[in-house]
Design an enzyme around this catalytic site. Structure first.
Site, short mmCIF file in Angstrom:
data_model
loop_
_atom_site.label_atom_id
_atom_site.label_comp_id
_atom_site.label_asym_id
_atom_site.label_seq_id
_atom_site.Cartn_x
_atom_site.Cartn_y
_atom_site.Cartn_z
N HIS A 129 -38.46 -14.37 -30.03
CA HIS A 129 -38.01 -12.97 -30.08
C HIS A 129 -38.41 -12.42 -31.46
O HIS A 129 -37.56 -12.17 -32.31
CB HIS A 129 -36.50 -12.87 -29.90
N TRP A 140 -35.98 -6.03 -30.04
CA TRP A 140 -35.42 -5.07 -29.09
C TRP A 140 -35.67 -3.62 -29.52
O TRP A 140 -35.19 -2.70 -28.87
CB TRP A 140 -33.91 -5.29 -28.92
N GLU A 192 -40.15 -11.60 -20.24
CA GLU A 192 -39.39 -10.50 -19.62
C GLU A 192 -40.09 -9.15 -19.81
O GLU A 192 -39.45 -8.11 -19.95
CB GLU A 192 -37.95 -10.46 -20.17
N TRP A 197 -37.13 -3.78 -22.57
CA TRP A 197 -36.18 -3.93 -23.67
C TRP A 197 -36.76 -4.64 -24.88
O TRP A 197 -36.08 -4.79 -25.89
CB TRP A 197 -34.89 -4.60 -23.20
N TYR A 263 -30.94 -13.66 -14.41
CA TYR A 263 -29.50 -13.87 -14.66
C TYR A 263 -28.71 -13.34 -13.48
O TYR A 263 -29.12 -12.38 -12.82
CB TYR A 263 -29.11 -13.16 -15.95
N GLU A 295 -35.46 -18.91 -17.61
CA GLU A 295 -34.12 -18.61 -18.13
C GLU A 295 -33.24 -18.24 -16.95
O GLU A 295 -33.66 -17.51 -16.06
CB GLU A 295 -34.12 -17.39 -19.07
N TRP A 326 -29.50 -20.45 -20.42
CA TRP A 326 -29.55 -19.97 -21.80
C TRP A 326 -28.40 -20.55 -22.61
O TRP A 326 -27.60 -21.34 -22.14
CB TRP A 326 -29.60 -18.44 -21.80
N ARG A 327 -28.26 -20.14 -23.84
CA ARG A 327 -27.51 -20.87 -24.85
C ARG A 327 -25.99 -20.76 -24.74
O ARG A 327 -25.47 -19.89 -24.05
CB ARG A 327 -27.98 -20.41 -26.23
N HIS A 341 -19.75 -26.67 -20.38
CA HIS A 341 -19.08 -27.18 -21.58
C HIS A 341 -17.68 -27.62 -21.19
O HIS A 341 -17.14 -27.16 -20.18
CB HIS A 341 -19.06 -26.13 -22.70
#
Ligand code: BMA
Length: 372
Positions: A129, A140, A192, A197, A263, A295, A326-327, A341
């Site tokens: 990014h 962005w 993407e 964006w 997503y 992703e 993703w994270r 988690h």
């Protein structure tokens, strides 16, 4: 006479070998000078995608929910007892020459974790990014539609942008194994781009400019900077048609992996995921390339069976290399953790996802020696 027979036999044997080799050309990455381990990774990923779906997680070894930099720790491992097979790393801000990424992970740490992953037989993929080279804003910053044009040859920011690529190339060059050769990585920039964006997005440049940005990047890294341990991944956001997916595809001579990001933003996700995956898997197969969901992420706090119901079932019958979620930001991010988690309501379902024979984690691929 005898000699003639010998010659004839020799010819038959030679033809046998030539046709044997020529008849079964082995898949090759776009970099015809790719290192042996990079070629092996490419071929092994192509084989593995017929056998199961690898699981990947962004920043998995760097931090998780409530922890940062704990040796050997992984939120995924905390939940299911095994590491992911694929690991995503983010290089945003590397271009600024600062010591840590926009997600506060030190580049030295990323290098170390990429080495650990490689030594364990896992697969590394890198996203970027990077800052807006024309305005100085973030990735962005979409305030100008002249950014991509400005970095292409002849543009006012071309030389400046090569400076960004140099910082990237220096880092990539520093990813070395114990023998001093480059650790293969999947490089996935300019992602993407079907959305608008990021400064390289759909409404911010023409299709030709986007493709030229890719070509310039690959040629610079491969030919000018002599990097031969990269596989190149093209990844859109969600898309409706094959034409939309391919509109900005830079070409079969530039791309090794066809992928998309998706997503779960509400009802219809499993169906959209399945249809996008089917399209990308087919387009990749037609080209002899790798296919992946680069992703993904969903509302795992409120949908405890998200892993099996929304992610695995739609993808089960589609040949794909991996799905990477993703994270798991520790703090201060605009989104909740996308990975499993401890304490998350979806943890039991993630164990089911892990135990399903179709999913592949680190233990499943270590013995496959993807670099050999
Ligand atoms: C986004 C978010 C951001 C992050 C960026 C780059 O999706 O996770 O918080 O900075 O990715 O990793």
């Amino acid at each position: 006479m005898m000699k003639k027979i010998y010659n004839f036999c020799g010819l038959v044997i030679a033809l046998f070998f030539i046709s044997g080799c020529a008849g079964t050309p082995q898949p090759m990455p776009v970099d015809r000078g790719a290192s042996r381990e990079t070629v092996n990774l490419y071929r092994n990923m192509l084989k593995l995608q017929q056998e199961g779906l690898m699981f990947g997680h962004q920043d998995d070894l760097a931090y998780g929910v409530g922890w940062v930099y704990e040796d050997g720790r992984s939120d995924v491992k905390d939940v299911c007892g095994d590491y992911p097979a694929v690991y995503g790393w983010e290089l945003g801000h590397l271009e600024l020459g600062v010591p840590y990424s926009l997600d506060s992970v030190h580049f030295d740490k990323i290098r170390e974790l990429i080495r650990i992953t490689y030594q364990r037989g896992g697969i590394n993929t890198i996203s970027w990014h990077l800052r807006n080279p024309l305005t100085g804003g973030t990735a962005w910053d979409v305030s100008s539609a002249a950014v991509v044009k400005s970095v292409l040859p002849g543009g006012e920011k071309h030389d400046f942008y090569l400076g960004y690529l140099d910082k990237l190339a220096d880092f990539l060059k520093s990813l070395k194994n114990d023998q001093g050769t480059g650790i293969p990585v999947i490089f996935r920039p300019y992602h993407e781009h079907t959305g608008s964006w990021f400064w390289w997005g759909r409404n911010l440049c023409s299709a030709e400019e986007y493709k030229s940005l890719w070509r310039m990047t690959v040629e610079y890294l491969r030919d000018t900077r002599d990097l031969h341990h990269l596989l190149y991944a093209y990844s859109t956001d969600r898309f409706s048609t094959e034409e939309e997916y391919l509109e900005r595809y830079p070409g079969d001579d530039i791309i090794d992996m066809l992928a998309f990001d998706l997503y779960d933003r509400g009802p219809g996700f499993p169906e959209t995921l399945k249809s996008c995956a089917q399209t990308v898997s087919r387009l990749a197969a037609e080209r002899g390339k790798i296919a992946a969901v680069s992703e993904a992420g969903g509302p795992i706090a409120t949908q405890p069976e998200w892993w099996t119901a929304s992610l695995l079932e739609p993808l089960r019958s589609v040949p794909l290399s991996y799905v990477l979620v993703w994270r798991n930001p520790s703090r201060g991010a605009s989104h909740a953790p996308f990975g499993p988690h401890l304490g998350n309501p979806s943890a039991d379902d993630f164990v089911k996802f892990y135990n399903d024979p179709h999913t592949l984690f680190q233990k499943d691929i270590t013995g496959r020696k993807v670099y050999e």
